[in-house]
Design an enzyme around this catalytic site. Sequence first.
Site, PDB file in Angstrom:
ATOM      1  N   CYS A 263      12.629  -3.672  13.516  1.00  0.00           N
ATOM      2  CA  CYS A 263      12.687  -3.106  12.160  1.00  0.00           C
ATOM      3  C   CYS A 263      13.875  -3.715  11.418  1.00  0.00           C
ATOM      4  CB  CYS A 263      12.851  -1.598  12.287  1.00  0.00           C
ATOM      5  SG  CYS A 263      13.528  -0.802  10.851  1.00  0.00           S
ATOM      6  N   GLU A 264      13.637  -4.272  10.259  1.00  0.00           N
ATOM      7  CA  GLU A 264      14.726  -4.945   9.549  1.00  0.00           C
ATOM      8  C   GLU A 264      15.681  -3.955   8.873  1.00  0.00           C
ATOM      9  OE1 GLU A 264      12.683  -7.508   6.824  1.00  0.00           O
ATOM     10  OE2 GLU A 264      12.744  -6.048   5.184  1.00  0.00           O
ATOM     11  N   HIS A 265      15.294  -2.695   8.817  1.00  0.00           N
ATOM     12  CA  HIS A 265      16.177  -1.703   8.201  1.00  0.00           C
ATOM     13  C   HIS A 265      17.185  -1.142   9.198  1.00  0.00           C
ATOM     14  CE1 HIS A 265      12.540  -1.103   5.406  1.00  0.00           C
ATOM     15  NE2 HIS A 265      13.408  -1.907   4.837  1.00  0.00           N
ATOM     16  N   HIS A 266      16.772  -1.035  10.469  1.00  0.00           N
ATOM     17  CA  HIS A 266      17.643  -0.405  11.460  1.00  0.00           C
ATOM     18  C   HIS A 266      17.928  -1.297  12.672  1.00  0.00           C
ATOM     19  CE1 HIS A 266      15.724   2.998   9.282  1.00  0.00           C
ATOM     20  NE2 HIS A 266      16.920   3.521   9.371  1.00  0.00           N
TER      21      HIS A 266
ATOM     22  N   GLN B 264       6.444  -3.846   8.746  1.00  0.00           N
ATOM     23  CA  GLN B 264       5.107  -4.061   9.310  1.00  0.00           C
ATOM     24  C   GLN B 264       4.140  -4.673   8.292  1.00  0.00           C
ATOM     25  OE1 GLN B 264       3.743  -0.852  11.812  1.00  0.00           O
ATOM     26  NE2 GLN B 264       1.605  -1.417  11.499  1.00  0.00           N
TER      27      GLN B 264
ATOM     28  N   HIS C 121       7.403   2.746  15.531  1.00  0.00           N
ATOM     29  CA  HIS C 121       8.712   2.310  15.036  1.00  0.00           C
ATOM     30  C   HIS C 121       9.774   3.197  15.682  1.00  0.00           C
ATOM     31  CE1 HIS C 121       7.431  -0.240  11.481  1.00  0.00           C
ATOM     32  NE2 HIS C 121       6.302   0.203  12.002  1.00  0.00           N
TER      33      HIS C 121
ATOM     34  N   CYS D 222      12.705   3.445  14.938  1.00  0.00           N
ATOM     35  CA  CYS D 222      13.584   4.070  13.933  1.00  0.00           C
ATOM     36  C   CYS D 222      13.005   5.387  13.431  1.00  0.00           C
ATOM     37  CB  CYS D 222      13.845   3.118  12.760  1.00  0.00           C
ATOM     38  SG  CYS D 222      12.387   2.766  11.774  1.00  0.00           S
TER      39      CYS D 222
END
Length: 223
Positions: free
Chosen positions: A113-116, A154, A182, A184
């Site tokens: 996940c590119e956010h977390h 995704q 995910h 996250c």
Amino acid sequence: MDNKELFHDDQLPEDDHMAGSLETPLRPDAFALSDEQKIDGIEKHFREIMLLLGLDLDDDSLKGTPRRVAKMYVQEIFDGLKPENKPVARLFENRYGYRQMLVERNITLYSSCEHHFVPIIGKAHVAYIPDGHVIGLSKLNRIVQYYGRRPQVQERLTRQIAQELRDVLHTENVAVLIEADHLCVMSRGVNDVTSSTITSEFSGLFEQDAYRLEFMQAIRHNQ
Ligand SMILES: Nc1nc2c(ncn2[C@@H]2O[C@H](COP(=O)(O)OP(=O)(O)OP(=O)(O)O)[C@@H](O)[C@H]2O)c(=O)[nH]1
Ligand SMILES: [Zn+2]
């Protein structure tokens, strides 16, 4: 309902924004450093992160972690950021005259996940209807793996795989469906371990209900 009600003003889709959203956002100098330079830099910064967390880097078990993490990022879980790692999918002439749908289902998918920066774990199902050419089956898995080995959302991952298949196979007749968990969402934040995320892209003949249904039935069978 029109778009204005669905999106905040600064999120209104624009044509160029939509087109650009397929690419992983990279800095212009993304390829300026060697792998060794990247590993050295990440090691240094990860050591700082661990120190800020209060961890004792003289501890036997922890002291190798900064370099271990750096190597894992550069050589493993993010090595799909390097175009030279894109799988080469050699085309074979479709000498068998096979014109039906080919489905490669349950492809193991690992991404991040590119956010977390925590794992996304799931399955990808891909299909195409060959025109003049076919590719080796394993190349379908390799294409999924390559785009998974990047920081991702995704939706983009799904579209990148679909676009690559269209490019490689010279056909619009491509379907991709990803079902993924995910971490996250599961292990932090909202802490929901039962929800999962499904994304898909259908193009060419797969935009028609009959083909889409055949694909959906094929991937549901035996699960
Ligand atoms: N659309 C989309 N969102 C994702 C994906 N992976 C993670 N996210 C979401 O990205 C969002 C980031 O939102 P933020 O509110 O900035 O992050 P956060 O404060 O950690 O949010 P929570 O996860 O709700 O605690 C979260 O809602 C994540 O669930 C993905 O693949 N696609
Ligand atoms: Zn996340």
